[in-house]
Write a protein that holds these residues in place. Structure first.
Motif, PDB file in Angstrom:
ATOM      1  N   ARG A 171       0.820  -1.200   0.000  1.00 10.17           N
ATOM      2  CA  ARG A 171       0.000   0.000   0.000  1.00 10.17           C
ATOM      3  C   ARG A 171       0.864   1.264   0.000  1.00 10.17           C
ATOM      4  O   ARG A 171       2.003   1.250   0.439  1.00 10.17           O
ATOM      5  CB  ARG A 171      -0.934   0.011   1.224  1.00 10.17           C
ATOM      6  N   THR A 172       0.287   2.346  -0.495  1.00  8.35           N
ATOM      7  CA  THR A 172       0.979   3.636  -0.475  1.00  8.35           C
ATOM      8  C   THR A 172       1.048   4.151   0.957  1.00  8.35           C
ATOM      9  O   THR A 172       0.336   3.669   1.848  1.00  8.35           O
ATOM     10  CB  THR A 172       0.239   4.650  -1.359  1.00  8.35           C
ATOM     11  N   ASN A 174      -0.051   6.814   2.330  1.00  6.69           N
ATOM     12  CA  ASN A 174      -1.296   7.375   2.856  1.00  6.69           C
ATOM     13  C   ASN A 174      -2.427   6.344   2.916  1.00  6.69           C
ATOM     14  O   ASN A 174      -3.564   6.680   3.298  1.00  6.69           O
ATOM     15  CB  ASN A 174      -1.740   8.579   2.026  1.00  6.69           C
ATOM     16  N   ASP A 176      -4.233   5.153   0.751  1.00 11.11           N
ATOM     17  CA  ASP A 176      -5.357   5.405  -0.154  1.00 11.11           C
ATOM     18  C   ASP A 176      -5.340   4.512  -1.382  1.00 11.11           C
ATOM     19  O   ASP A 176      -6.278   4.515  -2.187  1.00 11.11           O
ATOM     20  CB  ASP A 176      -5.358   6.878  -0.609  1.00 11.11           C
ATOM     21  N   GLY A 177      -4.269   3.781  -1.580  1.00 13.55           N
ATOM     22  CA  GLY A 177      -4.165   2.939  -2.767  1.00 13.55           C
ATOM     23  C   GLY A 177      -2.995   1.977  -2.631  1.00 13.55           C
ATOM     24  O   GLY A 177      -2.465   1.757  -1.539  1.00 13.55           O
TER      25      GLY A 177
END
Length: 274
Positions: A171-172, A174, A176-177
């Motif tokens: 995952r990134t 943040n 978020d993705g």
């Protein structure tokens, strides 16, 4: 007589040769070994003295010193020992039987949002034909391929006990993705290099780069699903005998002295393998 004065090794050197002097008479003034002396005239290497002329002409003498030869021999010995150590490490790797569940026994995403997407990403890595080919050729097995917990923000991945657990950041930052697939692949290849070498030394980096080259080489190739082997593609896993001696020497010396790329450095900095 042919007489002239030149500078050699920061000292003046008087050269006196008879008119009928041969080429080795000149080269021996600089080094007894004629193979270590090159004579240039008009920008080209010559192997005999120019014809006598009333007008002066210029020659350039290039001499390889015995010290330079000794240094080259030392580098060759270093390269030979590096090759020997590398091959011994590959030969001492653990052997496994091919098992039905593949090269990654367990796939374990974390219990977070979009768990199924994380699972799909791990399965994509497991089923990547290039990854399977690399695992097949080197007889590597990973017991558990899992997702790295987002709280470990300073780590991109790790390999625990040479394949017991391989964890990757999916995952990134943040959350978020998900990170780009190709970036995750490079981290996986880095961690797979820890199947052989623990330390981030020149042997490790050479293997890491070899895995990345193999991954790109296998893209788009037709694979035999029963064995995982590439059809009609020569394998380069066995290093010995695969390249000419001079070429292999250059590759080894370059691998031992070259600096890491920015991407390689970032992956290494984010490696939690011990």
């Amino acid at each position: 007589m042919i007489s002239f004065t030149t500078k050699f090794q920061k000292e003046s050197l008087q050269i006196d040769l008879p008119d009928d002097a041969v080429f080795t008479d000149l080269t021996s003034k600089f080094n007894p070994d004629p193979s270590l002396v090159k004579i240039l005239h008009s920008g080209k290497q010559i192997h005999q003295l120019p014809q006598p002329s009333n007008s002066p002409y210029k020659i350039i003498v290039l001499v390889t010193s015995n010290r330079q030869v000794d240094t080259l021999h030392q580098k060759e010995e270093f390269a030979h020992q590096a090759q020997k150590n590398y091959n011994n490490a590959l030969l001492s790797r653990p052997k496994y039987n091919i098992v039905k569940q593949g090269y990654f026994k367990h796939i374990e995403p974390l219990e977070l949002h979009e768990k199924e997407k994380a699972r799909e990403l791990l399965f994509k890595l497991r089923d990547d034909p290039s990854i399977k080919q690399i695992m097949y050729e080197r007889e590597w097995r990973v017991t558990r391929l899992t997702e790295l917990h987002p709280d470990e923000k300073t780590i991109l991945g790790y390999n625990q006990n040479k394949g017991q657990v391989v964890a990757l950041r999916l995952r990134t930052d943040n959350l978020d993705g998900f990170r780009y697939y190709n970036s995750i692949v490079k981290v996986l290849l880095h961690e797979l290099a820890h199947m052989i070498f623990n330390e981030h030394d020149e042997h490790f980096h050479r293997l890491d780069r070899e895995l990345n080259r193999d991954y790109e080489r296998y893209k788009g190739r037709r694979l035999d699903g029963s064995t995982g082997s590439v059809v009609s593609v020569e394998s380069t896993v066995n290093v010995l005998g695969g390249k000419k001696q001079g070429e292999l020497r250059d590759i080894l010396l370059q691998a031992a002295t070259s600096r890491l790329t920015k991407e390689e450095q970032e992956i290494q900095d984010g490696c939690g393998s011990k």
